[in-house]
Design a protein around this motif. Structure first.
Motif, mmCIF file in Angstrom:
data_model
loop_
_atom_site.group_PDB
_atom_site.id
_atom_site.type_symbol
_atom_site.label_atom_id
_atom_site.label_comp_id
_atom_site.label_asym_id
_atom_site.label_seq_id
_atom_site.Cartn_x
_atom_site.Cartn_y
_atom_site.Cartn_z
ATOM 1 N N PRO B 24 17.091 -36.334 3.135
ATOM 2 C CA PRO B 24 16.491 -37.372 3.806
ATOM 3 C C PRO B 24 15.797 -38.330 3.028
ATOM 4 C CG PRO B 24 15.992 -35.130 4.927
ATOM 5 C CD PRO B 24 16.675 -34.872 3.634
ATOM 6 N N LEU B 25 15.775 -37.999 1.411
ATOM 7 C CA LEU B 25 15.377 -38.784 0.466
ATOM 8 C C LEU B 25 16.330 -40.135 0.297
ATOM 9 C CD1 LEU B 25 13.978 -36.524 -2.108
ATOM 10 C CD2 LEU B 25 12.689 -38.154 -0.742
ATOM 11 N N ALA B 26 17.575 -39.877 0.456
ATOM 12 C CA ALA B 26 18.431 -40.910 0.629
ATOM 13 C C ALA B 26 18.178 -41.742 1.739
ATOM 14 C CB ALA B 26 20.016 -40.262 0.732
ATOM 15 N N ILE B 27 17.574 -41.214 2.633
ATOM 16 C CA ILE B 27 17.574 -42.082 3.804
ATOM 17 C C ILE B 27 16.427 -42.727 3.615
ATOM 18 C CG2 ILE B 27 16.734 -41.910 6.416
ATOM 19 C CD1 ILE B 27 18.565 -39.232 6.638
ATOM 20 N N ALA B 28 15.337 -42.208 3.139
ATOM 21 C CA ALA B 28 14.036 -42.892 2.698
ATOM 22 C C ALA B 28 14.490 -44.166 1.727
ATOM 23 C CB ALA B 28 12.959 -41.898 2.190
ATOM 24 N N GLY B 29 15.125 -43.736 0.889
ATOM 25 C CA GLY B 29 15.330 -44.952 -0.121
ATOM 26 C C GLY B 29 16.202 -45.971 0.429
ATOM 27 N N VAL B 30 16.960 -45.842 1.387
ATOM 28 C CA VAL B 30 17.815 -46.736 2.256
ATOM 29 C C VAL B 30 16.843 -47.801 2.929
ATOM 30 C CG1 VAL B 30 19.739 -47.588 3.492
ATOM 31 C CG2 VAL B 30 20.043 -45.719 1.802
ATOM 32 N N ALA B 31 16.050 -46.817 3.541
ATOM 33 C CA ALA B 31 15.111 -47.474 4.400
ATOM 34 C C ALA B 31 14.114 -48.498 3.771
ATOM 35 C CB ALA B 31 14.276 -46.626 5.097
ATOM 36 N N LEU B 32 13.638 -48.230 2.463
ATOM 37 C CA LEU B 32 12.664 -48.867 1.712
ATOM 38 C C LEU B 32 13.528 -50.022 1.154
ATOM 39 C CD1 LEU B 32 10.938 -46.676 -0.698
ATOM 40 C CD2 LEU B 32 9.765 -48.185 0.814
ATOM 41 N N MET B 33 14.744 -50.051 0.961
ATOM 42 C CA MET B 33 15.626 -51.062 0.463
ATOM 43 C C MET B 33 15.815 -51.961 1.520
ATOM 44 S SD MET B 33 18.285 -49.319 -2.087
ATOM 45 C CE MET B 33 19.244 -50.738 -2.736
ATOM 46 N N ASN B 218 10.294 -58.029 -1.276
ATOM 47 C CA ASN B 218 9.550 -57.264 -2.105
ATOM 48 C C ASN B 218 10.548 -56.547 -2.810
ATOM 49 O OD1 ASN B 218 7.845 -55.018 -3.138
ATOM 50 N ND2 ASN B 218 6.251 -54.991 -1.336
ATOM 51 N N ILE B 219 10.760 -56.881 -4.077
ATOM 52 C CA ILE B 219 11.808 -56.319 -4.884
ATOM 53 C C ILE B 219 11.486 -54.766 -5.303
ATOM 54 C CG2 ILE B 219 11.190 -57.279 -6.980
ATOM 55 C CD1 ILE B 219 14.682 -57.066 -5.534
ATOM 56 N N VAL B 220 9.980 -54.650 -5.359
ATOM 57 C CA VAL B 220 9.417 -53.447 -5.742
ATOM 58 C C VAL B 220 9.880 -52.169 -4.751
ATOM 59 C CG1 VAL B 220 7.338 -52.112 -6.386
ATOM 60 C CG2 VAL B 220 7.601 -54.412 -6.937
ATOM 61 N N TYR B 221 9.553 -52.463 -3.654
ATOM 62 C CA TYR B 221 10.395 -51.531 -2.728
ATOM 63 C C TYR B 221 11.793 -51.354 -2.901
ATOM 64 C CZ TYR B 221 6.481 -52.131 0.773
ATOM 65 O OH TYR B 221 5.129 -52.336 1.320
ATOM 66 N N VAL B 222 12.677 -52.342 -3.248
ATOM 67 C CA VAL B 222 13.818 -52.070 -3.350
ATOM 68 C C VAL B 222 14.292 -51.573 -4.483
ATOM 69 C CG1 VAL B 222 16.095 -53.424 -3.602
ATOM 70 C CG2 VAL B 222 14.340 -54.309 -2.043
ATOM 71 N N LEU B 223 13.839 -51.417 -5.546
ATOM 72 C CA LEU B 223 13.913 -50.677 -6.759
ATOM 73 C C LEU B 223 13.617 -49.442 -6.906
ATOM 74 C CD1 LEU B 223 13.213 -53.525 -9.481
ATOM 75 C CD2 LEU B 223 15.461 -52.556 -8.489
ATOM 76 N N PHE B 224 12.327 -49.171 -6.091
ATOM 77 C CA PHE B 224 11.589 -47.863 -5.962
ATOM 78 C C PHE B 224 12.609 -47.183 -4.876
ATOM 79 C CE2 PHE B 224 8.942 -44.848 -3.790
ATOM 80 C CZ PHE B 224 8.489 -44.296 -4.730
ATOM 81 N N GLY B 225 13.315 -47.660 -3.997
ATOM 82 C CA GLY B 225 14.016 -47.291 -2.929
ATOM 83 C C GLY B 225 15.389 -46.642 -3.929
ATOM 84 N N CYS B 226 15.809 -47.320 -4.789
ATOM 85 C CA CYS B 226 17.060 -47.008 -5.772
ATOM 86 C C CYS B 226 16.677 -45.376 -6.327
ATOM 87 C CB CYS B 226 17.256 -48.059 -6.713
ATOM 88 S SG CYS B 226 17.990 -49.362 -5.961
ATOM 89 N N LEU B 227 15.288 -45.534 -6.697
ATOM 90 C CA LEU B 227 15.216 -44.293 -7.553
ATOM 91 C C LEU B 227 15.102 -43.030 -6.385
ATOM 92 C CD1 LEU B 227 12.415 -45.715 -9.785
ATOM 93 C CD2 LEU B 227 14.633 -44.821 -10.479
ATOM 94 N N VAL B 228 14.493 -43.386 -5.479
ATOM 95 C CA VAL B 228 14.152 -42.309 -4.232
ATOM 96 C C VAL B 228 15.807 -42.098 -3.876
ATOM 97 C CG1 VAL B 228 13.575 -41.870 -1.862
ATOM 98 C CG2 VAL B 228 12.217 -43.086 -3.802
ATOM 99 N N THR B 229 16.671 -43.010 -3.794
ATOM 100 C CA THR B 229 18.014 -42.579 -3.153
ATOM 101 C C THR B 229 18.753 -41.533 -4.200
ATOM 102 O OG1 THR B 229 18.893 -44.458 -4.128
ATOM 103 C CG2 THR B 229 18.556 -44.685 -2.137
#
Lengths: 73, 428
Positions: B24-33, B218-229
């Motif tokens: 589900p961390l992949a799901i969280a990352g994509v949601a953030l992105m 919010n590009i910070v969300y996007v890049l943090f989402g990348c790490l989480v994915t």
């Protein structure tokens, strides 16, 4: 036009299926499957062109595209 | 691809279950992105919408979809040219009997449930800033109940695509280790259908000149989402290898290495391409490149060597920014999250890579037929279903709602209430 393109695409799929049903040689199968993919690509191009026509011609579209100026965040 | 019904060793089962709990961390990352790539005035609606579409799709899949997706004989089969064509499962509706199924069947259910949850975020991200919450939920219900289960059964449930190997000597049948076809490519095609039906955001394509840039808020969300994915994807690919390839636990290290290499190569390529094209690297495009690399690895991480993973990632990373630009500037497709390219195109590319570099003869042809099925059968079907749904339940918010922002219009509150709301010049 978008519907026309999307209606063409299943023809490509059936061509691919026909390839494995009708032929046993891998070269013939590959050629037919590639033809099927080409037909699908043509259908996709037609559908995309239909979409572009809708965007550029506001009288014909079923959504409101927005035709003025820039938008802010 | 081998059907799902192979019994597991105790080690593989425990490992797969543990990995799936990280997926589900992949799901969280994509949601953030998704949230970060949309506008600030739609941020809450985007994140809440992620939860709503996940919940709806998961329930639809559990109650209806699993019955079609399950690979428990006897399935719905018809015969053509003397060959069986297994097109749908005959499991129980409403999850009847799941608790008494063998543990590995329950595990496949869990895997597919997470797959549905990830896949429905893809069209939701593409419809950002104009797709209504009820429409998103309806799309998710259709996806979880019908669209995903069909493709999942064909590939993972012993369906006709999985049987291409035994029936037509095409390698080991269609190969999709962790959902490149049923999750990403199908999700990307759904995103294309949603974008076509909902149309572009207001002001995106003026009558004259280039399209209007609407960068993510919010590009910070996007890049943090990348790490989480990355964490989620590692777990996803390894769990998929255990479940669908029957890989031994010792083979998972290479799968993990391939996943990281593919994403890294894609990021380096996108970074370089945007640096050359724009003078400076584009952060949101780099995020798209990273995700495209991960999506590519979804299809092939379990079956190719590390150098091939780097090559696959490099190609994905080079093509992604060019394709995103082509869609927006030349083809007038308004896709805020870039999902059509990142999930759709990269998923199809990954499937092709798995066929090109697979050791078995005929595998490439099996992969081409899988791609042909997604494009030629599923895309028109998806569009037809969504088009009919749009007649009943409008996908697009009304112009006033779009002007206010989805947060205020649908939820009555903003994500950032202390921010000053500027007058929007495009609605004078």
């Amino acid at each position: 036009m978008r519907f026309a393109g999307l209606l063409v695409m299943p023809a490509g799929f059936f061509l691919s299926i026909a390839a494995i049903l009708l032929f046993s040689g891998s070269a013939q199968r590959a050629a037919f499957v590639l033809c099927g993919l080409a037909v699908e690509a043509m259908g996709l191009v037609v559908a995309i062109r239909g979409h572009m026509q809708l965007i550029r011609n506001p009288q014909r579209q079923d959504f409101d595209p927005g035709i003025s100026g820039s938008a802010n965040q | 691809m081998t059907p799902a019904a192979l019994p597991f060793s105790e080690t593989s089962f425990t490992l797969a279950l543990g990995l799936l709990l990280l997926a589900p961390l992949a799901i969280a990352g994509v949601a953030l992105m998704n949230a970060g790539l949309g506008r600030s005035r739609s941020a809450v609606q985007s994140l809440l919408g992620n939860l709503v579409v996940i919940a709806t799709a998961v329930i639809a899949f559990a109650l209806v979809g699993w019955a079609f997706a399950a690979g428990t004989p006897p399935d719905h089969v018809f015969y053509m040219s003397g060959k069986p064509w297994n097109w749908a499962g005959t499991g129980h509706l409403f999850l009847r009997g799941l608790d008494s199924e063998p543990a590995h069947v329950q595990l496949t259910f869990l895997f597919e449930m997470f797959s549905v949850a990830l896949a429905v975020l893809i069209p939701w991200g593409s419809g950002a800033d104009r797709l209504r919450l009820p429409a998103g939920a309806a799309i998710a219900a259709a996806f979880g109940a019908v669209l995903f289960p069909l493709v999942a059964h064909w590939i993972w449930g012993g369906g006709w695509l999985a049987q291409l190997g035994t029936n037509f000597s095409l390698g080991s049948g269609a190969l999709d280790v962790a959902g490149a076809a049923s999750v990403h490519a199908l999700g990307g095609l759904c995103a294309l259908a949603v974008v076509w039906i909902a149309g572009p955001r207001k002001g995106k394509f003026p009558h004259e000149g280039l399209s209007t840039a609407m960068p993510g808020h919010n590009i910070v969300y996007v890049l943090f989402g990348c790490l989480v994915t990355l964490v989620g994807w590692l777990a996803w690919n390894m769990a998929g290898s255990l479940l669908w390839l029957d890989a031994p636990p010792s083979a998972l290290v290479v799968t993990a290495v391939n996943t990281v290499l593919s994403a890294s190569a894609a990021l380096v390529a996108t970074f370089s391409v945007t640096r050359i094209r724009f003078g400076k690297p584009d952060a949101s495009m780099c995020a798209n490149g990273w995700l495209a690399g991960l999506v590519t690895s979804t299809a092939c991480a379990g079956v190719v060597s590390p150098p091939v993973s780097i090559l696959a990632g490099l190609v994905a990373g080079i093509v992604t920014p060019l394709l995103v630009e082509l869609f927006e500037l030349a083809l007038s497709i308004d896709d805020p999250s870039g999902a059509i390219t990142v999930h759709g195109a990269a998923g199809l590319w990954g499937l092709a890579v798995a066929g090109i570099f697979a050791p078995r003869p005929g595998q490439f042809l099996a992969q081409l037929i899988l791609i042909s099925t997604l494009l030629g059968l599923m895309l028109p079907l998806v569009y037809l279903i969504f088009w009919l749904m749009n007649r009943v339940l409008a996908f697009r918010v009304d112009p006033d709602g779009e002007r206010l922002g989805m947060d205020l219009h649908e939820l009555g509150g903003n994500a950032y209430p202390e921010f000053v709301v500027h007058r929007d010049e495009s609605y004078r």
